[in-house]
Scaffold this active site. Sequence first.
Site, PDB file in Angstrom:
ATOM      1  N   LYS A 175       0.853  -1.188   0.000  1.00 39.11           N
ATOM      2  CA  LYS A 175       0.000   0.000   0.000  1.00 39.11           C
ATOM      3  C   LYS A 175       0.889   1.237   0.000  1.00 39.11           C
ATOM      4  O   LYS A 175       1.493   1.587   1.010  1.00 39.11           O
ATOM      5  CB  LYS A 175      -0.915   0.034   1.228  1.00 39.11           C
ATOM      6  CG  LYS A 175      -1.834   1.274   1.245  1.00 39.11           C
ATOM      7  CD  LYS A 175      -1.930   1.874   2.623  1.00 39.11           C
ATOM      8  CE  LYS A 175      -2.552   3.243   2.666  1.00 39.11           C
ATOM      9  NZ  LYS A 175      -2.031   4.252   1.756  1.00 39.11           N
ATOM     10  N   GLU A 250       9.507   2.080  10.970  1.00 31.86           N
ATOM     11  CA  GLU A 250      10.486   3.163  11.008  1.00 31.86           C
ATOM     12  C   GLU A 250       9.724   4.468  10.878  1.00 31.86           C
ATOM     13  O   GLU A 250       8.908   4.631   9.965  1.00 31.86           O
ATOM     14  CB  GLU A 250      11.516   2.999   9.896  1.00 31.86           C
ATOM     15  CG  GLU A 250      12.429   1.792  10.099  1.00 31.86           C
ATOM     16  CD  GLU A 250      13.180   1.804  11.418  1.00 31.86           C
ATOM     17  OE1 GLU A 250      13.420   2.902  11.969  1.00 31.86           O
ATOM     18  OE2 GLU A 250      13.517   0.714  11.913  1.00 31.86           O
ATOM     19  N   CYS A 284      12.947  11.729   6.817  1.00 33.01           N
ATOM     20  CA  CYS A 284      12.980  11.386   8.237  1.00 33.01           C
ATOM     21  C   CYS A 284      14.373  11.572   8.821  1.00 33.01           C
ATOM     22  O   CYS A 284      14.524  11.701  10.039  1.00 33.01           O
ATOM     23  CB  CYS A 284      12.485   9.968   8.457  1.00 33.01           C
ATOM     24  SG  CYS A 284      13.373   8.719   7.520  1.00 33.01           S
ATOM     25  N   GLU A 384       8.966  17.010  15.137  1.00 32.26           N
ATOM     26  CA  GLU A 384       9.386  16.845  13.754  1.00 32.26           C
ATOM     27  C   GLU A 384       8.664  17.848  12.859  1.00 32.26           C
ATOM     28  O   GLU A 384       7.439  17.979  12.908  1.00 32.26           O
ATOM     29  CB  GLU A 384       9.102  15.427  13.268  1.00 32.26           C
ATOM     30  CG  GLU A 384       9.641  15.170  11.872  1.00 32.26           C
ATOM     31  CD  GLU A 384       9.488  13.723  11.437  1.00 32.26           C
ATOM     32  OE1 GLU A 384      10.434  13.184  10.817  1.00 32.26           O
ATOM     33  OE2 GLU A 384       8.434  13.114  11.738  1.00 32.26           O
TER      34      GLU A 384
END
Length: 483
Positions: A175, A250, A284, A384
Site C-alpha cells: 500500500k 520506522e 525522516c 518533527e
Amino acid sequence: MATEYANYINGEWVESATGASFAVTNPASVDEIVSYHPASTKADVEDAVDASVAAQDEWAHTPGPSRGSVLRETGELLAARKGEATETLVREEGKTRSEAAGEVQRAIDIFHYYAEKCRDLGGTVKPASASEMDLYTKREPLGTVALITPWNYPIAIPAWKLAPALAAGNTVVLKPASEAPNASRILLECLDEAGLPKGVANLVTGSGSEVGAPLTESDDIDGLSFTGSTGVGTAVAQTAAEDLTRVQCEMGGKNPTIVMPSADIEQAAELVGAGAFGTTGQSCTATSRAIVHESVYDEFVDAITGYAESLEVGPGLEDPDVGPHVSDSELASTLEYVTIGQDEGATLETGGIRLTGNDYERGNYVPPTVFVDVKNDMRIAQEEIFGPVLAVIEARDFEDAISTANDVDFGLAASIVTQNLSEANRFVDEIDAGVAKVNDKTTGLELHVPFGGYKGSSTNTYREQGDAGLDFFSSIKTVYKSY
C-alpha cells in the site's frame, strides 16, 4: 488528460470494487492532475491478500537463484525506464530532477543487491554435542507480508521493502501513500514484466483507513513493515501486536548535527544545509537541529544563513536546489511551525514565508528557513517539522551538546563536525541514534548496512536494508538430524 491507473491484484490490473478513484496532483502546480488511482476498500484488500496467500507455497519453494533472476531483471527493466520514473517522481512528489534521479537509481541498485543475496540465503552449520548428528539452521519466509510506505521516498522505500521480502520467499501486498503512488505502480509493472508469478506481489491504493487498517488487522498477514509518522506507526504496531504479527516500523526524527570549534565552519554549514534543505526537508533523516559550540556560534549562523539564501527554489523539473512541499497540508504544517517558533521567542533569521508570484503562485513553496536563539525545550526543537526548517541551538561545550542532542523523543540519525578524534569517538559512543555520522550530513544511507532508529523513531524490533532486511522477512528453523 490525466491517466487513470488500476490496482495490481493476482497478476492483473483491476479497478477497485467500488470503481471510485482519487486524483494525484503536481505539488509544483497544484491545479495540474498527474493521474487517478483506485480509492480502494476492504474488499480490494481482501482480494489482494487472498491472491498472496494462494501464491505463497509456489514462491516459497522457488529456488533462491530463480527468485534472484526475477529481481535482477526487475532492476534492469527499471533502469531502462529511469528517465520516465524520474519525471513521474518529480511530478507527483515534487523532488528536484537530480534528487529524483538519484532515488530511482537507488531503487535499481536495491533490486540488483537483493538479486545477488538470493544466492546466499542459507543458514548456519554448528557442531552438535552428540555424535552422529547434524545441527544446522535454515531460513524460511514468513508467508504473506504487508508493506505500507510513505510519499517522501516513493520509489526507494517500496524497493527496499519489496526486494528483501521477495528475495526471502514471501508474497506481498503493498500500500503506497496516496500522495505519490505512481512510482510503486512502475515497480509492479517491472516485476510483472520480469516474470513474477501471479499473486506474489500485489498493489492496492487508497487511504490509510480504508486500505492500511484492513491490512494491519488481517489474520492472513504474517509480517508488516511500515514507514511513516510516529503516531501512525505506533498505532500500527499496537494493532499488529494483538495477533502477534511480526512488525517493523520506522518513523520520525529530530536529527541533530553538532558543530565543534575545530570544524571548518564553511564545510559545517554546507553539511548542515544539505541535510536540512535537501529534499525540501521532507526526509525522516533531515537535519532539524544544528547544535553549535558557543565559540563558533555567530560565525556558523552567518554561514548557514548565507547558504540558505543562496539556494534556488522552484519546480522540480527545472532542477533547482529546493522543490515544493508535496501538498497543501504539508505546506500549512511547516508555516504553522514558523509561527510557533516566533511565538516561542526564537529569531527567524531567514525564510519562513510562502513564496508567491511567477512560478511560485500555483505551488507549495517555502524557502530554506533558519531559526536562531532556539532553546531545546521549544516545540521547534522537539517536534518533527517535515519541511526545510533548521533550528540553531548554542552549546557551552561537548557535554552540553551531546546532552542537548539526546534530549528529544526521537533517535534516528545524528552527526558531528569536528577534527578532534576524541570528540568523534565519544560522539559515536554517546549519541542516542540508530545512525551516527562523523563529518557528514545526517541524510544519505548505504543500502547494504542496517537502517533504523532508537526511541520514538522505531519500534526497535528489526532494522531495514542489508542483511537486516532479510532477517525481518525470514523465520529461522533449527534442525537436529540424528543419523
